[in-house]
Design an enzyme around this catalytic site. Sequence first.
Site, short mmCIF file in Angstrom:
data_model
loop_
_atom_site.label_atom_id
_atom_site.label_comp_id
_atom_site.label_asym_id
_atom_site.label_seq_id
_atom_site.Cartn_x
_atom_site.Cartn_y
_atom_site.Cartn_z
N ASP A 134 0.68 3.17 7.00
CA ASP A 134 0.24 4.25 6.12
C ASP A 134 0.26 3.96 4.63
OD1 ASP A 134 2.93 4.15 5.71
OD2 ASP A 134 3.40 6.05 6.68
N ASP A 269 4.16 -14.89 3.62
CA ASP A 269 3.60 -13.86 2.74
C ASP A 269 4.67 -13.23 1.86
OD1 ASP A 269 4.31 -12.92 5.46
OD2 ASP A 269 4.03 -10.94 4.59
#
Length: 520
Positions: A134, A269
């Site tokens: 989200d 990452d």
Amino acid sequence: MQLNIKDKFNKELPSDPILENSRRQVAEACFSYVTPKQTRKPQLLHVSPEMIEKLGLSEEDVKSDDFLNVFTGNDVLSNTKPYAMCYGGHQFGNWAGQLGDGRAINLCEVEHQNKNWVLQLKGAGETPYSRTADGLAVLRSSIREYLCSEAMFHLGVPTTRALSLALSGDRVLRDVMYDGNSAYEKGAIVCRTAESFLRFGNYQIFAARQDEKNLRKLVDYTIKHHFTDLGVPSKETYIAFFKEITNRTLNMIIHWQRVGFVHGVMNTDNMSILGITIDYGPYGWLEGYEYDWTPNTTDRQHKRYRYGNQPNIGLWNLLQLANAMYPLIEEAEPLEAILNQYKVDFDKRSLEMMCSKLGLQIEAEKDQSLIQELEDNLHLTETDMTMFFRNLANFKKEGVVEGLAVINDAFYKPDEVFGNIEKRWKDWFATYAMRLQKETHSDEERKENMNLVNPKYVLRNYIAQLAIDDADKGDYKLINELFQILKKPYEEQPEYEKWFAKRPDWARHKIGCSMLSCSS
Ligand code: AMP
Ligand code: MG
């Protein structure tokens, strides 16, 4: 509010031509433009006075509506174009493809006092990289990032920093333990700052897509703005660039090992190209000195990111970066040589770091084995790392005080320290006392030096959780108290002595204290 805005990343590098905020694969671009989400009732909880100054802002600015709105994503500064970065990464050892800023939005770059600061909101809503999530963040993880990044800075560990912590006023649904028990939590937004948020994954994604053109653009951009000393791009410059990243990564990890910080998710990452600690998620601090400890529940089975494995993972991640850089260099040997040197340098720096923790300034032949025996001993029975090293500074080289008495407070189960364990500690202290005779400085001087590398106060997992529990109830005092204490982690601060304590028993198996989830 007057910020000296000097955007470069979104001006000089290729952007995603699609402006729509839909989740997708973004090719041949370094970023996508996005607009932060409007929040229901933004409320600032804490602002870092030092970061205000570093950005050239004033106390007055902080009180303005402008500040509140901009740093919660409700307003966008004029002449800025917020964006989310495109990157990929290896997660837990496997190539995961495109990841990107799924819940981070870069607002702008600010130049002040010859420094570049990217201002980035974490938890300000969806981006094209949000995949199935989200784009939001909850209060507990935002408090953890806000406090810990500033604490790390003051510990002398290279890190991103944080400007502000705010509530969004929205509720966010999370399943903390991934067991089907979802619950609403308070949403929050941290504005974090760094010279750059570029990660290994930003380069890997172009290499994985065989997009050499954009890989080169991004590398050249990085050298131009962040590794200026390396000069104009060439094959040699790229090799020097990789060498510098390797050195910085190693330096960062040595610092982590020194203070007992376990990152918890060293995916590529989450590895900064500048060698700074980035992405505070399910990180933790060693309590018992334990190589095998990992704070991350997702990593519990294989413990890939355990304390003792961080240096190896640093190397593994650098190997992935070397692979990504290879198309620009087309020679494996220089990259391999740099990676091999990492191992040599690690051994050397690790020994130096441990010697400094023990107050040893002169080089001596058997230090390696003294340290090895110490590390073995620390594993015999649960022994608090922070308390052990801090208290060790009270040892006297004449041996008038018994070593075990000096460190007794660090044992979680002092009644286990008898028989063989007791003998091994006594033997170790005897060797240590002899070794200290070689040193020229006095006990007092040694203590002073040791106290500069062995912190007294770190953001113990249970302490952060206490601040979170209070904040959930609307009491933010502890956040401020911790913020203040952690600014001087090496100082005695007798008024805060209660935070120089072992993890209490109630925290041993409590969620947030010993087990941390990626669900943040
Ligand atoms: P991490 O390992 O937590 O740094 O996150 C891995 C990837 O998941 C990154 O691309 C994040 O941007 C993304 N991510 C994590 N949490 C969320 C979230 N709540 N909404 C969107 N993306 C997320
Ligand atoms: Mg991340």
